[in-house]
Design a protein around this motif. Structure first.
Motif, PDB file in Angstrom:
ATOM      1  N   ILE A  46      -0.495 -14.780  -4.666  1.00  0.00           N
ATOM      2  CA  ILE A  46      -1.046 -13.424  -4.697  1.00  0.00           C
ATOM      3  C   ILE A  46      -2.521 -13.480  -4.319  1.00  0.00           C
ATOM      4  CG2 ILE A  46      -1.471 -11.405  -6.128  1.00  0.00           C
ATOM      5  CD1 ILE A  46       1.485 -11.952  -5.663  1.00  0.00           C
ATOM      6  N   PRO A  47      -2.976 -12.667  -3.354  1.00  0.00           N
ATOM      7  CA  PRO A  47      -4.395 -12.670  -2.980  1.00  0.00           C
ATOM      8  C   PRO A  47      -5.281 -12.246  -4.149  1.00  0.00           C
ATOM      9  CG  PRO A  47      -3.055 -11.499  -1.362  1.00  0.00           C
ATOM     10  CD  PRO A  47      -2.178 -11.737  -2.547  1.00  0.00           C
ATOM     11  N   ALA A  48      -6.540 -12.608  -4.065  1.00  0.00           N
ATOM     12  CA  ALA A  48      -7.493 -12.231  -5.114  1.00  0.00           C
ATOM     13  C   ALA A  48      -7.773 -10.735  -5.056  1.00  0.00           C
ATOM     14  CB  ALA A  48      -8.794 -13.009  -4.926  1.00  0.00           C
ATOM     15  N   ASN A  49      -8.095 -10.172  -6.206  1.00  0.00           N
ATOM     16  CA  ASN A  49      -8.529  -8.776  -6.327  1.00  0.00           C
ATOM     17  C   ASN A  49      -7.473  -7.759  -5.885  1.00  0.00           C
ATOM     18  OD1 ASN A  49     -11.146  -9.597  -7.229  1.00  0.00           O
ATOM     19  ND2 ASN A  49     -11.662 -10.062  -5.105  1.00  0.00           N
ATOM     20  N   VAL A  50      -6.214  -8.075  -6.091  1.00  0.00           N
ATOM     21  CA  VAL A  50      -5.140  -7.098  -5.885  1.00  0.00           C
ATOM     22  C   VAL A  50      -4.244  -7.115  -7.113  1.00  0.00           C
ATOM     23  CG1 VAL A  50      -5.165  -7.383  -3.376  1.00  0.00           C
ATOM     24  CG2 VAL A  50      -3.519  -8.670  -4.752  1.00  0.00           C
ATOM     25  N   TYR A  51      -3.557  -6.010  -7.327  1.00  0.00           N
ATOM     26  CA  TYR A  51      -2.559  -5.950  -8.378  1.00  0.00           C
ATOM     27  C   TYR A  51      -1.248  -6.520  -7.850  1.00  0.00           C
ATOM     28  CZ  TYR A  51      -5.611  -2.371 -10.558  1.00  0.00           C
ATOM     29  OH  TYR A  51      -6.657  -1.682 -11.119  1.00  0.00           O
ATOM     30  N   ALA A  52      -0.521  -7.228  -8.685  1.00  0.00           N
ATOM     31  CA  ALA A  52       0.829  -7.693  -8.366  1.00  0.00           C
ATOM     32  C   ALA A  52       1.778  -7.002  -9.339  1.00  0.00           C
ATOM     33  CB  ALA A  52       0.918  -9.207  -8.497  1.00  0.00           C
ATOM     34  N   GLU A  53       2.583  -6.062  -8.838  1.00  0.00           N
ATOM     35  CA  GLU A  53       3.437  -5.247  -9.694  1.00  0.00           C
ATOM     36  C   GLU A  53       4.917  -5.470  -9.380  1.00  0.00           C
ATOM     37  OE1 GLU A  53       2.080  -3.644 -12.235  1.00  0.00           O
ATOM     38  OE2 GLU A  53       0.167  -4.441 -11.510  1.00  0.00           O
TER      39      GLU A  53
END
Length: 275
Positions: free
Chosen positions: A19-26
């Motif tokens: 998962i990239p930095a500074n993103v939400y993973a939902e």
């Protein structure tokens, strides 16, 4: 039409990339396919996310080192515990070609900022609010129609939805039909929401582009309403670029002025749109 709603992560596909930095993973909690071109899905909502009903976010999939993000209006209202989206399926689209395959339990990534022009605060108060949409451009209006703030600012809400085929109108029809039974806003909606559908390809009870229906006067005659008037009405527009241009020109020819959060006025247009 088929729906997958059982929140079971057993069948979820493993992540191919971090998962990239500074993103939400939902997590995807439900998926509903309406036609071979349209589907909706719901994902978990980040606890820290705040947005205005009618805004959009940038979403993507964790399927590449540098994932593709696209703007998607949030179709659920600001108070909802989940996030709903309504999407077109594009076979060779950089995002939608894969997004249309998502299953319950899969991961959707989302940038942390929401924005957009289709918010009630960008309009001055009035009697009637016209929400003009084509295709998946109905999504932000699905959010606004389920938000109590919309009913505090406007007495009557007229939603127009134009699609190519009858089956593509189902999302909006189900949305409006469910309003009166909504536990939060049901009492507010009674007698105040009107849905006006039309198709442009398949035969239906009402055919034609919304600008043609308004221009000919059929729109007003069908609904038994007074003509659009900047003194009493406000307009929100979301959909195909061709429709945006035509309705914007129509609104301006009638004396409407484009608004924004910094300068609220009598109509607003969403240009950052997928579908």
């Amino acid at each position: 039409m088929n729906t997958t709603s059982a929140f079971n992560t057993a069948g979820a596909r493993p992540l191919q990339f971090p998962i990239p930095a500074n993103v939400y993973a939902e997590t995807v909690v439900s998926v509903k396919h309406y036609t071979d071109r349209l589907f909706s899905f719901r994902i978990t909502r980040p606890q820290s996310l705040r947005f205005r009903s009618g805004e959009f976010v940038m979403i993507g999939l964790p399927n590449a080192e540098k994932p593709v993000f696209r703007a998607y209006s949030v179709a659920s209202p600001a108070w909802d515990e989940e996030l709903e989206f309504f999407s077109i399926k594009v076979p060779d689209g950089p995002l939608t070609s894969e997004l249309q395959k998502i299953q319950v339990g899969d991961t959707v990534i989302m940038r942390q900022k929401s924005t957009g022009t289709l918010v009630v605060d960008a309009l001055t108060p009035a009697k009637r609010l016209f929400m003009i949409s084509t295709g998946t451009g109905i999504a932000p209006f699905a959010s606004l129609l389920r938000d109590p703030d919309t009913y505090e600012k406007f007495d009557q809400l007229i939603l127009t939805h134009t699609c190519r085929d009858n089956a593509e109108l189902t999302y909006g029809q189900e949305l409006v039909a469910a309003l009166e039974n909504d536990p939060l806003i049901g009492e507010l909606t009674t007698g105040r929401v009107t849905l006006y559908n039309s198709t442009t390809r398949e035969e239906s009870a009402r055919m034609g582009r919304i600008t043609a229906l308004i221009g000919s006067g059929k729109f007003y005659a069908d609904l038994g309403i007074e003509k659009l008037n900047p003194e009493t009405d406000r307009i929100m527009i979301c959909g195909s670029m061709h429709m945006l241009k035509d309705v914007k020109e129509l609104a301006e020819s009638l004396g409407f002025q484009e608004g924004s959060l910094s300068h609220p006025a009598t109509f607003v247009v969403e240009r950052a749109f997928v579908g």
